[in-house]
Design a protein around this motif. Structure first.
Motif, PDB file in Angstrom:
ATOM      1  N   ILE A  78       0.838  -1.208   0.000  1.00 45.89           N
ATOM      2  CA  ILE A  78       0.000   0.000   0.000  1.00 45.89           C
ATOM      3  C   ILE A  78       0.866   1.248   0.000  1.00 45.89           C
ATOM      4  O   ILE A  78       0.595   2.214  -0.731  1.00 45.89           O
ATOM      5  CB  ILE A  78      -0.953  -0.023   1.218  1.00 45.89           C
ATOM      6  N   ALA A  79       1.928   1.255   0.815  1.00 54.92           N
ATOM      7  CA  ALA A  79       2.819   2.424   0.887  1.00 54.92           C
ATOM      8  C   ALA A  79       3.444   2.723  -0.466  1.00 54.92           C
ATOM      9  O   ALA A  79       3.577   3.891  -0.859  1.00 54.92           O
ATOM     10  CB  ALA A  79       3.907   2.179   1.928  1.00 54.92           C
ATOM     11  N   ALA A  80       3.795   1.651  -1.203  1.00 56.78           N
ATOM     12  CA  ALA A  80       4.413   1.846  -2.516  1.00 56.78           C
ATOM     13  C   ALA A  80       3.425   2.416  -3.523  1.00 56.78           C
ATOM     14  O   ALA A  80       3.834   3.063  -4.496  1.00 56.78           O
ATOM     15  CB  ALA A  80       4.968   0.513  -3.021  1.00 56.78           C
ATOM     16  N   ASP A  88      -0.259  12.315  -1.216  1.00 50.90           N
ATOM     17  CA  ASP A  88      -1.353  11.768  -0.401  1.00 50.90           C
ATOM     18  C   ASP A  88      -0.974  11.899   1.070  1.00 50.90           C
ATOM     19  O   ASP A  88       0.082  11.406   1.497  1.00 50.90           O
ATOM     20  CB  ASP A  88      -1.596  10.311  -0.757  1.00 50.90           C
ATOM     21  N   PRO A  89      -1.811  12.561   1.879  1.00 51.41           N
ATOM     22  CA  PRO A  89      -1.465  12.746   3.293  1.00 51.41           C
ATOM     23  C   PRO A  89      -1.563  11.459   4.111  1.00 51.41           C
ATOM     24  O   PRO A  89      -1.043  11.396   5.231  1.00 51.41           O
ATOM     25  CB  PRO A  89      -2.495  13.771   3.772  1.00 51.41           C
ATOM     26  N   VAL A 116      -4.610   3.381   5.811  1.00 52.39           N
ATOM     27  CA  VAL A 116      -5.382   2.586   4.850  1.00 52.39           C
ATOM     28  C   VAL A 116      -5.689   1.207   5.432  1.00 52.39           C
ATOM     29  O   VAL A 116      -6.830   0.740   5.381  1.00 52.39           O
ATOM     30  CB  VAL A 116      -4.618   2.456   3.514  1.00 52.39           C
ATOM     31  N   LEU A 117      -4.664   0.570   5.967  1.00 52.46           N
ATOM     32  CA  LEU A 117      -4.854  -0.718   6.648  1.00 52.46           C
ATOM     33  C   LEU A 117      -4.672  -0.442   8.133  1.00 52.46           C
ATOM     34  O   LEU A 117      -3.558  -0.368   8.663  1.00 52.46           O
ATOM     35  CB  LEU A 117      -3.860  -1.759   6.141  1.00 52.46           C
ATOM     36  N   VAL A 118      -5.812  -0.238   8.790  1.00 55.95           N
ATOM     37  CA  VAL A 118      -5.840   0.333  10.135  1.00 55.95           C
ATOM     38  C   VAL A 118      -5.839  -0.772  11.189  1.00 55.95           C
ATOM     39  O   VAL A 118      -6.581  -1.766  11.080  1.00 55.95           O
ATOM     40  CB  VAL A 118      -7.096   1.207  10.313  1.00 55.95           C
TER      41      VAL A 118
END
Length: 276
Positions: free
Chosen positions: A73-75, A81-82, A88-90
């Protein structure tokens, strides 16, 4: 985030795939995607991955899979994007939540369109019902999560999704029959009754389509094949509604109007679970 599960698993963030290739991280993502914007308990994820006998390292290994998903997701997140991957994956008390940030979900869109179709059916708008239900069914590109190794949790959800698809399909075919499209339905129904050998309503629709196309003997043969399958596989006789439909076709003369599902009492709720 855009999520597709009605076929192959496809999860994208800003158009970039975050779907891992390794089987177990794919299972984790699939279960999170099915419950997008809802907390999935750690216990459910552990059961999905290892069943009733998880290893002692289950929770630690699960955390490793979560970290792998966050790396993907980070990539995919653009620099402007803040959010971070943890947004996103909480991590939530007792589980994890995949946040879509109002992104697309094919399951949600399917349910929305199918709901419009059902309401149109109830209102007698068969043209609108057929259109909405056809659009809903077009979202399916194959079996749900076709390329994901499934454990007990995903198996349960896939069965539920298949039932919702069958209900929408049943109603779309009924709408088309009400619109007089019996000949156009014959090819599709031939395939469906071969796949779902004990599904009574699909067979009833096939019998009606054949009868209305002037193929009465084939309609009666379809009933007999259904009866044989029900007796052999389930130890059941056809329902009273199916028997009434069979008798009405058997007794019809060439000038007698074709029976309808409504007049024989066959409806969407008749033995929908009898699929083979």
């Amino acid at each position: 985030m855009d999520i597709a599960v009605l076929g192959a698993l496809d999860v994208k963030e800003h158009g970039v795939s975050v779907t891992p290739t390794a089987p177990k991280p794919r299972q984790v993502l699939a279960l999170l995607a099915l419950h997008a914007d809802q907390v999935v308990p750690v216990a459910a994820l552990v059961e999905e991955l290892w069943g009733e006998r998880p290893p002692r390292s289950a929770r630690t290994t699960l955390q490793t899979y979560i970290l792998q998903l966050r790396d993907l997701i980070a990539a995919a997140l653009p620099a402007e994007d803040p959010r971070t991957s943890k947004n996103v994956l909480v991590t939530s008390p007792g589980g994890y939540l995949l946040s879509t940030s109002a992104g697309a979900s094919d399951v949600r869109e399917f349910e929305r369109l199918a709901g419009l179709g059902y309401r149109a059916m109830d209102a007698g708008d068969f043209t609108g019902a057929a259109r909405e239900l056809r659009d809903a069914l077009a979202l399916w590109t194959g079996t749900a999560l076709a390329d994901v190794q499934t454990g007990p949790q995903l198996e349960m959800h896939c069965r539920r999704l298949e039932e919702t698809r069958l209900c929408a399909l049943d109603q779309r075919i009924e709408a088309d029959l009400r619109l007089g499209r019996h000949r156009e339905l014959l090819g599709e129904l031939t395939v469906l009754v071969s796949r779902y050998r004990t599904h009574e309503n699909l067979h009833a629709q096939f019998m009606l389509a054949l009868h209305r196309s002037g193929r009465r003997s084939e309609a009666l043969e379809a009933y007999q094949r259904l009866r044989n399958a029900l007796v052999r596989e389930l130890g059941l006789e056809p329902s009273a509604a199916l028997r009434r439909l069979q008798r009405s076709i058997l007794m019809a003369s060439p000038t007698t109007p074709a029976p309808t599902l409504h007049s024989t009492g066959v409806g969407t709720g008749d033995r929908l679970s009898h699929v083979g």
